[in-house]
Motif scaffolding. Structure first.
Motif, short mmCIF file in Angstrom:
data_model
loop_
_atom_site.label_atom_id
_atom_site.label_comp_id
_atom_site.label_asym_id
_atom_site.label_seq_id
_atom_site.Cartn_x
_atom_site.Cartn_y
_atom_site.Cartn_z
N GLU A 1 7.16 3.40 39.52
CA GLU A 1 6.91 2.92 40.89
C GLU A 1 8.19 2.34 41.49
O GLU A 1 8.53 2.60 42.63
CB GLU A 1 5.80 1.87 40.85
N ARG A 2 8.90 1.57 40.68
CA ARG A 2 10.11 0.92 41.18
C ARG A 2 11.27 1.89 41.35
O ARG A 2 12.05 1.78 42.30
CB ARG A 2 10.51 -0.22 40.21
N TRP A 3 11.43 2.83 40.43
CA TRP A 3 12.66 3.62 40.39
C TRP A 3 12.50 5.09 40.74
O TRP A 3 13.47 5.82 40.79
CB TRP A 3 13.32 3.48 39.00
N ASP B 1 31.08 -8.77 41.51
CA ASP B 1 30.92 -9.88 40.56
C ASP B 1 29.87 -9.46 39.54
O ASP B 1 29.37 -8.33 39.57
CB ASP B 1 30.57 -11.19 41.29
N VAL B 2 29.52 -10.37 38.65
CA VAL B 2 28.60 -10.01 37.56
C VAL B 2 27.24 -9.56 38.11
O VAL B 2 26.59 -8.69 37.52
CB VAL B 2 28.44 -11.20 36.58
N GLU B 3 26.84 -10.12 39.25
CA GLU B 3 25.51 -9.79 39.78
C GLU B 3 25.51 -8.43 40.49
O GLU B 3 24.61 -7.61 40.29
CB GLU B 3 25.04 -10.92 40.71
N GLN B 4 26.52 -8.21 41.31
CA GLN B 4 26.58 -6.92 42.01
C GLN B 4 26.78 -5.77 41.02
O GLN B 4 26.14 -4.73 41.12
CB GLN B 4 27.72 -6.94 43.05
N HIS C 1 16.53 -4.54 29.79
CA HIS C 1 16.74 -5.31 31.02
C HIS C 1 15.95 -6.62 30.97
O HIS C 1 16.45 -7.68 31.35
CB HIS C 1 16.32 -4.45 32.23
N ASN C 2 14.74 -6.54 30.44
CA ASN C 2 13.94 -7.77 30.33
C ASN C 2 14.59 -8.78 29.38
O ASN C 2 14.47 -10.00 29.58
CB ASN C 2 12.52 -7.45 29.87
N GLU C 3 15.26 -8.29 28.35
CA GLU C 3 15.95 -9.24 27.46
C GLU C 3 17.01 -10.01 28.24
O GLU C 3 17.20 -11.21 28.03
CB GLU C 3 16.58 -8.47 26.28
N VAL C 4 17.69 -9.31 29.14
CA VAL C 4 18.68 -10.02 29.97
C VAL C 4 17.96 -10.96 30.94
O VAL C 4 18.36 -12.12 31.12
CB VAL C 4 19.57 -9.02 30.75
N ASN C 5 16.89 -10.46 31.55
CA ASN C 5 16.14 -11.32 32.49
C ASN C 5 15.73 -12.63 31.82
O ASN C 5 15.92 -13.72 32.38
CB ASN C 5 14.88 -10.60 32.98
N VAL C 6 15.20 -12.53 30.62
CA VAL C 6 14.73 -13.73 29.91
C VAL C 6 15.92 -14.65 29.62
O VAL C 6 15.84 -15.87 29.82
CB VAL C 6 13.99 -13.33 28.61
N ARG C 7 17.00 -14.06 29.18
CA ARG C 7 18.18 -14.87 28.86
C ARG C 7 18.68 -15.61 30.10
O ARG C 7 19.20 -16.73 30.01
CB ARG C 7 19.27 -13.97 28.29
N LEU C 8 18.51 -14.99 31.28
CA LEU C 8 18.98 -15.63 32.51
C LEU C 8 17.90 -16.49 33.17
O LEU C 8 18.10 -17.02 34.25
CB LEU C 8 19.45 -14.54 33.50
C1 LIG Z 1 23.76 -4.14 30.49
C2 LIG Z 1 23.78 -5.38 31.36
C3 LIG Z 1 23.89 -6.62 30.78
C4 LIG Z 1 23.95 -7.77 31.57
N1 LIG Z 1 24.12 -8.98 30.97
C5 LIG Z 1 24.26 -10.08 31.74
C6 LIG Z 1 24.54 -11.33 31.16
O1 LIG Z 1 24.66 -11.45 29.94
N2 LIG Z 1 24.68 -12.42 31.98
C7 LIG Z 1 24.57 -12.29 33.34
O2 LIG Z 1 24.72 -13.28 34.06
N3 LIG Z 1 24.28 -11.12 33.92
C8 LIG Z 1 24.14 -10.02 33.16
N4 LIG Z 1 23.88 -8.82 33.75
C9 LIG Z 1 23.58 -8.77 35.20
C10 LIG Z 1 22.09 -9.14 35.43
O3 LIG Z 1 21.24 -8.38 34.60
C11 LIG Z 1 21.65 -8.86 36.89
O4 LIG Z 1 21.98 -7.54 37.23
C12 LIG Z 1 22.26 -9.79 37.90
O5 LIG Z 1 22.01 -11.14 37.53
C13 LIG Z 1 21.62 -9.55 39.29
O6 LIG Z 1 20.24 -9.83 39.16
P1 LIG Z 1 19.14 -9.50 40.23
O7 LIG Z 1 18.15 -10.62 40.14
O8 LIG Z 1 19.75 -9.20 41.53
O9 LIG Z 1 18.40 -8.16 39.76
P2 LIG Z 1 18.68 -7.23 38.53
O10 LIG Z 1 18.34 -7.93 37.25
O11 LIG Z 1 20.03 -6.63 38.65
O12 LIG Z 1 17.59 -6.10 38.75
C14 LIG Z 1 17.67 -5.18 39.83
C15 LIG Z 1 16.27 -4.75 40.15
O13 LIG Z 1 15.73 -4.12 39.02
C16 LIG Z 1 14.34 -4.36 38.93
N5 LIG Z 1 14.09 -4.84 37.59
C17 LIG Z 1 14.21 -6.09 37.09
N6 LIG Z 1 13.95 -6.12 35.79
C18 LIG Z 1 13.65 -4.85 35.45
C19 LIG Z 1 13.28 -4.25 34.23
N7 LIG Z 1 13.15 -4.96 33.10
N8 LIG Z 1 13.03 -2.93 34.22
C20 LIG Z 1 13.12 -2.19 35.35
N9 LIG Z 1 13.48 -2.70 36.54
C21 LIG Z 1 13.74 -4.04 36.58
C22 LIG Z 1 13.98 -5.36 39.99
O14 LIG Z 1 13.33 -4.66 41.05
C23 LIG Z 1 15.33 -5.89 40.44
O15 LIG Z 1 15.33 -6.22 41.79
C24 LIG Z 1 23.84 -7.66 32.98
C25 LIG Z 1 23.72 -6.39 33.56
C26 LIG Z 1 23.70 -5.26 32.77
C27 LIG Z 1 23.59 -3.90 33.41
#
Ligand SMILES: Cc1cc2nc3c(=O)[nH]c(=O)nc-3n(C[C@H](O)[C@H](O)[C@H](O)COP(=O)(O)OP(=O)(O)OC[C@H]3O[C@@H](n4cnc5c(N)ncnc54)[C@H](O)[C@@H]3O)c2cc1C
Length: 203
Positions: A191-193, A96-99, A172-179
């Motif tokens: 450290e993380r990667w 799914d979108v998250e995995q 990635h942070n732009e996506v985080n903020v949007r979500l």
């Molecule tokens: C290019 C792209 C675009 C996406 N766009 C969308 C979207 O528009 N809508 C949507 O619903 N989902 C989107 N996703 C999926 C979303 O980003 C997450 O992957 C999903 O919601 C699962 O989130 P999570 O909380 O498990 O961790 P994830 O966000 O997948 O992060 C995985 C791990 O990365 C680490 N991490 C978190 N942020 C950062 C960072 N900034 N830099 C480095 N490491 C970090 C953390 O340890 C985290 O546990 C997108 C994914 C990608 C690859």
């Protein structure tokens, strides 16, 4: 020619469960939607439900009714059916979108973490190609389209490991903020990667 079922159905306004994302074809998009939101859609039994729900499209969340085709209409949910939360997700399900997101970010951040300190022209070209392909090829269409917009504003910095890791962290942070998720501290990408936590718990 007569009216097709499709034409008949598109005149109906339908409701979709919260969180279900429509693809470019206007149909619910499985790989754009979290499983917990998709599953209630598949469990729907009432094709002509009509209520107001929040649905996300390629242009972001909207609170409205949608016109959808017969396939989507057959999936339309009755507002009386509550979303199913935290359903167990079988391991062999398609992502799914998250995995897919977690797997993709893992690949991208890890690749950046092991990228050369100073990329040679060939490495830089390949990395640029890899990243540039994502807005076209990434299967979650609205994710891809957002990424494409972000990359236009902030083209990838493929000069070396540190710059690339930071660039990816910021995207990635732009996506985080949007979500609505917290931003990650971009000083901690190694450290993380790559190196693991200072407490040695991953050593
Ligand atoms: C290019 C792209 C675009 C996406 N766009 C969308 C979207 O528009 N809508 C949507 O619903 N989902 C989107 N996703 C999926 C979303 O980003 C997450 O992957 C999903 O919601 C699962 O989130 P999570 O909380 O498990 O961790 P994830 O966000 O997948 O992060 C995985 C791990 O990365 C680490 N991490 C978190 N942020 C950062 C960072 N900034 N830099 C480095 N490491 C970090 C953390 O340890 C985290 O546990 C997108 C994914 C990608 C690859």
């Amino acid at each position: 020619m007569g009216t097709t079922n499709n034409e008949e159905s598109t005149s109906q306004t339908q409701k979709l469960p919260p969180g279900v994302v429509l693809g470019p074809d206007g149909k619910p998009c499985k790989v754009c939607t979290a499983f917990r939101h998709w599953k209630p859609l598949k469990n729907m039994t009432t094709p002509k439900a009509a209520a107001t729900t929040t649905t996300t499209t390629t242009k972001g969340p909207v609170n409205s009714q949608h016109t959808i085709d017969p396939i989507s209409a057959s999936l339309a949910i009755a507002s009386a059916i509550p979303p199913i939360i935290d359903l167990p997700r079988p391991d062999n399900c398609p992502p799914d979108v998250e995995q897919l997101g977690r797997a993709t970010w893992s690949f991208l951040h890890t690749t950046a973490a092991y990228y050369p300190e100073r990329a040679d022209p060939t490495q830089a070209r390949h990395m640029y190609s890899l990243l540039s392909a994502l807005p076209t090829l990434y299967p979650c269409s609205h994710c891809a389209s957002h990424l494409g917009e972000c990359m236009k504003r902030n083209p990838p910095d493929v000069s070396g490991r540190a710059a690339l890791s930071r660039w990816l962290c910021e995207r990635h942070n732009e996506v985080n903020v949007r979500l609505g998720k917290p931003s990650f501290d971009c000083n901690k990408t190694d450290e993380r990667w790559k190196d693991g936590p200072l407490d040695g718990s991953c050593d």
